[in-house]
Design a protein around this motif. Structure first.
Motif, PDB file in Angstrom:
ATOM      1  N   LEU A  47       0.829  -1.205   0.000  1.00 57.60           N
ATOM      2  CA  LEU A  47       0.000   0.000   0.000  1.00 57.60           C
ATOM      3  C   LEU A  47       0.865   1.258   0.000  1.00 57.60           C
ATOM      4  O   LEU A  47       0.539   2.245  -0.660  1.00 57.60           O
ATOM      5  CB  LEU A  47      -0.933  -0.001   1.219  1.00 57.60           C
ATOM      6  CG  LEU A  47      -2.053  -1.041   1.201  1.00 57.60           C
ATOM      7  CD1 LEU A  47      -2.766  -1.083   2.545  1.00 57.60           C
ATOM      8  CD2 LEU A  47      -3.056  -0.741   0.090  1.00 57.60           C
ATOM      9  N   ASN A  48       1.978   1.213   0.749  1.00 55.16           N
ATOM     10  CA  ASN A  48       2.902   2.348   0.768  1.00 55.16           C
ATOM     11  C   ASN A  48       3.459   2.626  -0.622  1.00 55.16           C
ATOM     12  O   ASN A  48       3.472   3.764  -1.099  1.00 55.16           O
ATOM     13  CB  ASN A  48       4.049   2.054   1.741  1.00 55.16           C
ATOM     14  CG  ASN A  48       3.993   2.952   2.968  1.00 55.16           C
ATOM     15  OD1 ASN A  48       3.543   4.088   2.914  1.00 55.16           O
ATOM     16  ND2 ASN A  48       4.442   2.431   4.091  1.00 55.16           N
ATOM     17  N   GLY A  51       0.612   3.726  -3.125  1.00 52.57           N
ATOM     18  CA  GLY A  51       0.157   5.087  -2.864  1.00 52.57           C
ATOM     19  C   GLY A  51       1.158   6.121  -3.343  1.00 52.57           C
ATOM     20  O   GLY A  51       0.789   7.130  -3.958  1.00 52.57           O
ATOM     21  N   PHE A 101      -5.932   0.085   6.574  1.00 55.71           N
ATOM     22  CA  PHE A 101      -5.392   0.084   5.217  1.00 55.71           C
ATOM     23  C   PHE A 101      -5.701   1.401   4.505  1.00 55.71           C
ATOM     24  O   PHE A 101      -4.861   1.936   3.762  1.00 55.71           O
ATOM     25  CB  PHE A 101      -5.960  -1.083   4.414  1.00 55.71           C
ATOM     26  CG  PHE A 101      -5.418  -2.423   4.811  1.00 55.71           C
ATOM     27  CD1 PHE A 101      -4.249  -2.535   5.546  1.00 55.71           C
ATOM     28  CD2 PHE A 101      -6.072  -3.594   4.444  1.00 55.71           C
ATOM     29  CE1 PHE A 101      -3.745  -3.766   5.906  1.00 55.71           C
ATOM     30  CE2 PHE A 101      -5.569  -4.836   4.784  1.00 55.71           C
ATOM     31  CZ  PHE A 101      -4.398  -4.919   5.528  1.00 55.71           C
ATOM     32  N   LEU A 105      -2.865   3.961   3.017  1.00 57.80           N
ATOM     33  CA  LEU A 105      -2.878   4.378   1.618  1.00 57.80           C
ATOM     34  C   LEU A 105      -3.003   5.898   1.499  1.00 57.80           C
ATOM     35  O   LEU A 105      -2.325   6.519   0.663  1.00 57.80           O
ATOM     36  CB  LEU A 105      -4.033   3.696   0.881  1.00 57.80           C
ATOM     37  CG  LEU A 105      -4.160   4.012  -0.615  1.00 57.80           C
ATOM     38  CD1 LEU A 105      -2.912   3.576  -1.366  1.00 57.80           C
ATOM     39  CD2 LEU A 105      -5.401   3.330  -1.203  1.00 57.80           C
ATOM     40  N   THR A 106      -3.839   6.499   2.344  1.00 54.83           N
ATOM     41  CA  THR A 106      -4.035   7.947   2.296  1.00 54.83           C
ATOM     42  C   THR A 106      -2.747   8.684   2.637  1.00 54.83           C
ATOM     43  O   THR A 106      -2.355   9.645   1.945  1.00 54.83           O
ATOM     44  CB  THR A 106      -5.144   8.372   3.272  1.00 54.83           C
ATOM     45  OG1 THR A 106      -6.359   7.691   2.939  1.00 54.83           O
ATOM     46  CG2 THR A 106      -5.377   9.876   3.200  1.00 54.83           C
ATOM     47  N   ALA A 108       0.282   7.540   2.378  1.00 59.21           N
ATOM     48  CA  ALA A 108       1.236   7.305   1.287  1.00 59.21           C
ATOM     49  C   ALA A 108       0.946   8.217   0.099  1.00 59.21           C
ATOM     50  O   ALA A 108       1.862   8.749  -0.536  1.00 59.21           O
ATOM     51  CB  ALA A 108       1.184   5.839   0.851  1.00 59.21           C
ATOM     52  N   LEU A 109      -0.336   8.413  -0.210  1.00 60.75           N
ATOM     53  CA  LEU A 109      -0.718   9.313  -1.307  1.00 60.75           C
ATOM     54  C   LEU A 109      -0.276  10.750  -1.011  1.00 60.75           C
ATOM     55  O   LEU A 109       0.226  11.452  -1.884  1.00 60.75           O
ATOM     56  CB  LEU A 109      -2.229   9.267  -1.521  1.00 60.75           C
ATOM     57  CG  LEU A 109      -2.795   8.007  -2.207  1.00 60.75           C
ATOM     58  CD1 LEU A 109      -4.311   7.974  -2.085  1.00 60.75           C
ATOM     59  CD2 LEU A 109      -2.390   7.982  -3.681  1.00 60.75           C
TER      60      LEU A 109
END
Length: 408
Positions: A47-48, A51, A101, A105-106, A108-109
């Protein structure tokens, strides 16, 4: 003033990077306690990476509309707000795995455009003749944070718990935001809103790289290196330790520590002898590239545990010298307007390539064995080194510099 901005940049990013590590350690404690699933834990790096790839690919649009400092501060402010929501929610009630999760993800984005913005900001606030030393110093700080962050995070998780790690990260993020907000960007910002179609903005970085032979050579080498360096991920090193060295899983930690210590030592060497490196940067970069090939192939053939530690250490040293060289050439030759677009594309594409290569090399490790995978990595690095040698003429032979003093 430029020296002060440089201090604010590296210290702010150091606290942000340390916070990134600590909050992941905190989430790991929640996930493992609630699921005890290795697959769920494996979703964290995925996910990191995903993102940051998505954010990195759209960051050229943001860089056309907002200044680098605005993006840096906005990224950190947004991450701080999201983390505060996560910490508050988890204090009141345990956050479900699916929502954890979403938070990962947020963040990382939001973090995806911070790295290219930081890399592009560095040559603006540092004199060209100081870039080798500045890049080396930033590498030392980054690798030290990565090396120490996980160890510190593990100790703190056992002492204060994962929930308090989230609040500690919140404090680090707030401090980082304050520091980054103090940076003074000497390059005036020119807004490009509405001047180009969105698809044209997304492809700007690619066009800049493709039209310059030097930039093409640097990034083709970086792609080869990103694929080859997948062998140093935890999953492959763990198999190497078990099947080749026949040692306990603790040796996975020893190898990683030696590798990171080597990178820190390499950065320190570049910083200490930056004037000498500046004069013959091309020669040192090509020499380091060749040594990295030898270290990787030797690692694949080796079956002695202590020799593996030595090889990992020297791989880290010369890999760092090579990386500093490539990055410095890029910063010296690209304009202030080109660099943000180059770094945005570079960050997104290399993240995607590294993620896909991790899956492919993981499968190859099961099919043909881990030693053959290291040999494949060495061959890829050798091809990249020959490629650099063939196109060495595109790199300036000497970098004119003068004796200067910079206070980090």
């Amino acid at each position: 003033m430029m020296k002060n901005s440089f201090r604010l940049l590296w210290s702010g990013q150091m606290l942000a990077n340390l916070g990134d590590v600590l909050y992941i350690v905190g989430i790991i404690t929640f996930l493992y306690a609630s699921t005890e699933s290795s697959f769920v834990l494996a979703m964290l790096p995925f996910l990191n990476t995903f993102g940051r790839f998505m954010s990195g690919m759209v960051s050229p649009i943001l860089m056309n509309r907002y200044s680098l400092k605005t993006l840096l501060v906005a990224s950190q402010v947004s991450k701080t707000i999201v983390l505060s929501v996560l910490a508050t929610w988890n204090t009141l009630a345990q956050v479900p795995v699916l929502f954890l999760f979403v938070f990962i993800l947020t963040i990382a984005l939001l973090d995806g455009w911070a790295l290219p913005a930081t890399d592009a900001m560095l040559p603006r606030i540092v004199k060209k003749e100081e870039l080798v030393k500045a890049n080396s110093f930033v590498s030392i700080v980054t690798e030290s944070t990565q090396l120490g962050g996980w160890a510190i995070g593990g100790v703190l998780a056992s002492l204060i718990g994962g929930q308090n790690l989230l609040w500690l990260t919140f404090i680090l993020f707030v401090t980082s935001t304050v520091l980054l907000n103090g940076i003074l960007d000497p390059v005036p910002f020119k807004k490009h809103n509405g001047e180009k179609r969105m698809i044209g903005e997304l492809s700007e970085g690619f066009k800049v790289i493709w039209r310059s032979k030097l930039f093409r050579v640097i990034h083709i080498e970086m792609v080869m290196e990103a694929i080859a360096n997948v062998v140093w991920v935890a999953a492959i090193i763990y198999v190497y330790v078990d099947e080749v060295l026949g040692r306990s899983e603790a040796w996975w930690g020893y190898l990683n520590t030696c590798f990171f210590l080597g990178m820190i030592a390499g950065g320190s060497i570049c910083a200490r002898f930056h004037n000498r490196l500046e004069h013959k940067l091309r020669s040192y970069m090509l020499g380091a590239s060749f040594v990295v090939v030898v270290m990787t192939l030797s690692f694949g053939f080796n079956q002695v545990a202590w020799v593996a530690l030595v090889l990992a250490f020297f791989h880290g040293i010369f890999g760092q010298v090579k990386g500093v060289g490539l990055n410095t050439f890029l910063q010296k030759e690209a304009t202030g307007e080109q660099l943000p677009k180059i770094y945005a594309l570079q960050s997104g594409v290399l993240s995607l390539i590294f993620g896909v290569s991790t899956l492919l090399f993981g499968a190859l490790t099961e099919w043909v064995g881990v030693q053959y995978v290291f040999m494949l990595s060495g061959i890829l690095l050798w091809i990249g080194t020959v490629y650099l040698m063939f196109y060495r003429f595109v790199f300036p032979k000497y970098c004119k510099t003068q004796e200067v003093k910079i206070h980090m």
